[in-house]
Design a protein around this motif. Structure first.
Motif, PDB file in Angstrom:
ATOM      1  N   ALA A   1       5.730 -18.725  23.328  1.00 51.05           N
ATOM      2  CA  ALA A   1       5.063 -18.583  22.031  1.00 51.05           C
ATOM      3  C   ALA A   1       4.712 -19.940  21.425  1.00 51.05           C
ATOM      4  CB  ALA A   1       5.948 -17.791  21.072  1.00 51.05           C
TER       5      ALA A   1
ATOM      6  N   SER B   1      -1.331 -19.956  17.335  1.00 51.38           N
ATOM      7  CA  SER B   1      -1.246 -18.681  16.605  1.00 51.38           C
ATOM      8  C   SER B   1       0.198 -18.352  16.232  1.00 51.38           C
ATOM      9  CB  SER B   1      -1.814 -17.551  17.459  1.00 51.38           C
ATOM     10  OG  SER B   1      -3.171 -17.755  17.713  1.00 51.38           O
TER      11      SER B   1
ATOM     12  N   VAL C   1       3.206 -15.465  15.894  1.00 52.88           N
ATOM     13  CA  VAL C   1       3.606 -14.223  16.550  1.00 52.88           C
ATOM     14  C   VAL C   1       4.841 -13.672  15.844  1.00 52.88           C
ATOM     15  CG1 VAL C   1       4.986 -15.403  18.328  1.00 52.88           C
ATOM     16  CG2 VAL C   1       4.196 -13.071  18.730  1.00 52.88           C
TER      17      VAL C   1
ATOM     18  N   MET D   1       4.511  -6.252  18.762  1.00 56.30           N
ATOM     19  CA  MET D   1       4.181  -7.667  18.720  1.00 56.30           C
ATOM     20  C   MET D   1       2.879  -7.833  17.954  1.00 56.30           C
ATOM     21  SD  MET D   1       3.335 -10.303  21.863  1.00 56.30           S
ATOM     22  CE  MET D   1       2.009  -9.280  22.506  1.00 56.30           C
TER      23      MET D   1
ATOM     24  N   CYS E   1       0.167 -10.820  16.939  1.00 53.12           N
ATOM     25  CA  CYS E   1      -0.305 -12.193  17.126  1.00 53.12           C
ATOM     26  C   CYS E   1      -1.507 -12.402  16.214  1.00 53.12           C
ATOM     27  CB  CYS E   1      -0.712 -12.446  18.572  1.00 53.12           C
ATOM     28  SG  CYS E   1       0.623 -12.248  19.758  1.00 53.12           S
TER      29      CYS E   1
ATOM     30  N   GLU F   1      -4.912 -16.095  19.632  1.00 48.91           N
ATOM     31  CA  GLU F   1      -4.063 -14.902  19.623  1.00 48.91           C
ATOM     32  C   GLU F   1      -4.159 -14.080  20.908  1.00 48.91           C
ATOM     33  OE1 GLU F   1      -7.062 -11.939  17.146  1.00 48.91           O
ATOM     34  OE2 GLU F   1      -5.538 -13.062  16.039  1.00 48.91           O
TER      35      GLU F   1
ATOM     36  N   ALA G   1      -0.959 -13.353  23.225  1.00 53.12           N
ATOM     37  CA  ALA G   1      -0.523 -11.971  23.431  1.00 53.12           C
ATOM     38  C   ALA G   1      -0.427 -11.655  24.922  1.00 53.12           C
ATOM     39  CB  ALA G   1      -1.475 -11.000  22.741  1.00 53.12           C
TER      40      ALA G   1
END
Length: 87
Positions: free
Chosen positions: A26, A31, A33, A63, A65, A70, A74
């Protein structure tokens, strides 16, 4: 914003090693999350946050994002879940 439902498919659930891997992946992206489980919403870039979800085998997480990369984020995180956290 991208929203996906992920299922924990490894028997041990999310413990320290998978949480660290999720946060590591991540943090490669700009982005944001977030993971949602029951009434909890945590930052997916935080190892401790991911651990506090208490996600066990067959748990479902949502989830979310949001940001400029994103879609890539993802896909990368979904891949980590699909690979049973490389265990």
């Amino acid at each position: 914003m991208i929203e996906r439902t992920l299922t924990i498919t490894n028997r041990a659930g999310i413990h320290a090693r998978p949480a660290a891997l999720i946060a590591k992946v991540a943090n490669r992206y700009v982005s944001d999350v977030f993971f949602l489980k029951d009434a909890m919403k945590i930052n997916g870039k935080s190892i401790m946050g991911v651990i506090t979800l208490g996600a066990t085998y067959k748990s479902k997480l949502t989830m979310q994002c949001d940001g400029p990369d994103e879609a890539e984020m993802a896909d990368a995180i979904e891949h980590v879940f699909a690979n049973h956290f490389e265990e």
